[in-house]
Design a protein around this motif. Structure first.
Motif, PDB file in Angstrom:
ATOM      1  N   MET A   1       0.971  -1.603   0.070  1.00 12.81           N
ATOM      2  CA  MET A   1       0.313  -0.071  -0.039  1.00 12.81           C
ATOM      3  C   MET A   1       1.026   1.498  -0.264  1.00 12.81           C
ATOM      4  N   SER A   2       0.718   2.169  -0.505  1.00 13.60           N
ATOM      5  CA  SER A   2       1.356   3.531  -1.024  1.00 13.60           C
ATOM      6  C   SER A   2       0.329   4.203  -0.348  1.00 13.60           C
ATOM      7  N   ASP A   3       1.715   5.186   0.753  1.00  7.52           N
ATOM      8  CA  ASP A   3       1.270   6.269   1.050  1.00  7.52           C
ATOM      9  C   ASP A   3       1.558   7.457  -0.033  1.00  7.52           C
ATOM     10  N   GLN A   4       0.302   7.240  -0.953  1.00  4.28           N
ATOM     11  CA  GLN A   4       0.882   8.478  -2.084  1.00  4.28           C
ATOM     12  C   GLN A   4      -1.090   8.387  -2.174  1.00  4.28           C
ATOM     13  N   LEU A   5      -1.595   7.436  -0.740  1.00  9.38           N
ATOM     14  CA  LEU A   5      -3.078   7.485  -0.741  1.00  9.38           C
ATOM     15  C   LEU A   5      -3.700   8.811  -0.865  1.00  9.38           C
ATOM     16  N   PHE A   6      -3.534   9.715  -0.645  1.00 10.65           N
ATOM     17  CA  PHE A   6      -4.400  11.068  -0.397  1.00 10.65           C
ATOM     18  C   PHE A   6      -3.860  12.165  -1.947  1.00 10.65           C
ATOM     19  N   SER A   7      -2.835  11.321  -2.315  1.00 14.13           N
ATOM     20  CA  SER A   7      -2.364  11.932  -3.721  1.00 14.13           C
ATOM     21  C   SER A   7      -3.887  12.528  -4.502  1.00 14.13           C
ATOM     22  N   ALA A   8      -4.200  13.164  -5.010  1.00 15.53           N
ATOM     23  CA  ALA A   8      -5.505  13.393  -6.413  1.00 15.53           C
ATOM     24  C   ALA A   8      -4.885  13.356  -7.385  1.00 15.53           C
ATOM     25  N   LYS A   9      -5.583  12.069  -7.741  1.00 17.89           N
ATOM     26  CA  LYS A   9      -4.579  11.440  -9.307  1.00 17.89           C
ATOM     27  C   LYS A   9      -5.682  11.267 -10.079  1.00 17.89           C
ATOM     28  N   PRO A  10      -5.489  12.138 -11.750  1.00 15.73           N
ATOM     29  CA  PRO A  10      -6.628  11.762 -12.626  1.00 15.73           C
ATOM     30  C   PRO A  10      -7.335  10.648 -12.896  1.00 15.73           C
ATOM     31  N   SER A  11      -8.041  10.838 -12.863  1.00 19.12           N
ATOM     32  CA  SER A  11      -9.005   9.248 -12.985  1.00 19.12           C
ATOM     33  C   SER A  11      -9.443   9.061 -14.172  1.00 19.12           C
TER      34      SER A  11
ATOM     35  N   GLU B   1      -6.705  19.158  -3.764  1.00 19.59           N
ATOM     36  CA  GLU B   1      -5.815  19.581  -3.513  1.00 19.59           C
ATOM     37  C   GLU B   1      -4.698  18.046  -3.207  1.00 19.59           C
ATOM     38  N   THR B   2      -3.397  18.223  -3.766  1.00 23.44           N
ATOM     39  CA  THR B   2      -2.869  17.118  -3.416  1.00 23.44           C
ATOM     40  C   THR B   2      -1.745  17.043  -2.053  1.00 23.44           C
ATOM     41  N   ILE B   3      -1.921  16.090  -1.675  1.00 26.78           N
ATOM     42  CA  ILE B   3      -1.912  15.906   0.092  1.00 26.78           C
ATOM     43  C   ILE B   3      -0.325  15.627  -0.138  1.00 26.78           C
ATOM     44  N   GLU B   4       0.374  16.379   0.146  1.00 29.13           N
ATOM     45  CA  GLU B   4       2.130  15.755  -0.358  1.00 29.13           C
ATOM     46  C   GLU B   4       2.782  14.731   0.592  1.00 29.13           C
ATOM     47  N   ASN B   5       2.268  14.444   2.309  1.00 30.94           N
ATOM     48  CA  ASN B   5       2.589  14.026   3.075  1.00 30.94           C
ATOM     49  C   ASN B   5       1.294  13.595   3.615  1.00 30.94           C
TER      50      ASN B   5
END
Length: 184
Positions: free
Chosen positions: A1-11, A67-71
Motif C-alpha cells: 500500500m503506497s503512502d500516496q493515498l491522498f494524492s489526487a490522481k487523475p481518473s 489539492e494533492t496532499i504531499e505527505n
C-alpha cells in the motif's frame, strides 16, 4: 500500500479521484500502532485510541480535497491530533453533563464550613492586630508592597526612604506577623 493515498490522481475521465473507504481504512491500519501511541501519549488512555481512530476514519472518508496532499502520513497525524484536541475540549464539559443530580449533590461544597470560617476570621484578626503593632512606616511599606503591589522603589519614594530600608521594613513586618500567628 503506497503512502500516496491522498494524492489526487487523475481518473480515466481526467478528473481527480478521491481515495476509497477501503484505501483509507488500509492506510490507517498500516499506521495504527504509531497513531495509537500518539493518542495514548496525548490522552493517557488506550481505550480512547480506537474511538479516535474511528473518528479519524470517518473524517477522512468525508474529506474532499482538490489539492494533492504531499505527505499523507503527516496529514493523517494532523487529523488525529485535531480530534485529540477536540476530545480534550469536550471532556472538560462532559463531566459536568454526565453526572446525575444525586452524584452532583453528594460532592462536598468548596466553600469553607462554619468552623473553617471562624478559624479564618481569627487568623485575619491576628494579622490585623500584628500589623497594628508595627510602626507606621513599616506597616505602610508592607501594605503598599504586599497589598497594592508597589515595587520597593515606589514604596521608597512614597516614604522618602531608601530601597534597602523598604526591604528591612518588609522583613520586619513579615517576621512580626509570623511570630504573632504562631501564637494562634
Amino acid at each position: 500500500m503506497s503512502d500516496q493515498l491522498f494524492s489526487a490522481k487523475p481518473s480515466d475521465s481526467g478528473e481527480q479521484s478521491e481515495p476509497s473507504a477501503e484505501q483509507i481504512a488500509a492506510f490507517i491500519d498500516k499506521h495504527r500502532d504509531e497513531l495509537s501511541r500518539f493518542i495514548v501519549r496525548k490522552l493517557g488512555s488506550e481505550d480512547l485510541s480506537a474511538d479516535i481512530l474511528q473518528d479519524a476514519y470517518l473524517r477522512l472518508s468525508r474529506q474532499q480535497t482538490q489539492e494533492t496532499i504531499e505527505n499523507p502520513r503527516a496529514f493523517v497525524f494532523r487529523v488525529v491530533g485535531n480530534l485529540v484536541i477536540d476530545y480534550q475540549r469536550l471532556s472538560v464539559n462532559r463531566l459536568k453533563q454526565d453526572v446525575d443530580d444525586d452524584t452532583y449533590n453528594a460532592v462536598p461544597e468548596q466553600s469553607p464550613g462554619p468552623e473553617q470560617r471562624y478559624q479564618q476570621n481569627q487568623r485575619l484578626q491576628a494579622i490585623h492586630q500584628a500589623l497594628a503593632e508595627l510602626p507606621e512606616d513599616c506597616r505602610l511599606a508592607f501594605y503598599w508592597n504586599r497589598v497594592e503591589g508597589l515595587s520597593h522603589t515606589e514604596v521608597a519614594a512614597r516614604l522618602r526612604i531608601s530601597d534597602s530600608m523598604v526591604a528591612k521594613h518588609l522583613a520586619r513586618a513579615m517576621r512580626h506577623c509570623r511570630d504573632r500567628l504562631k501564637q494562634h
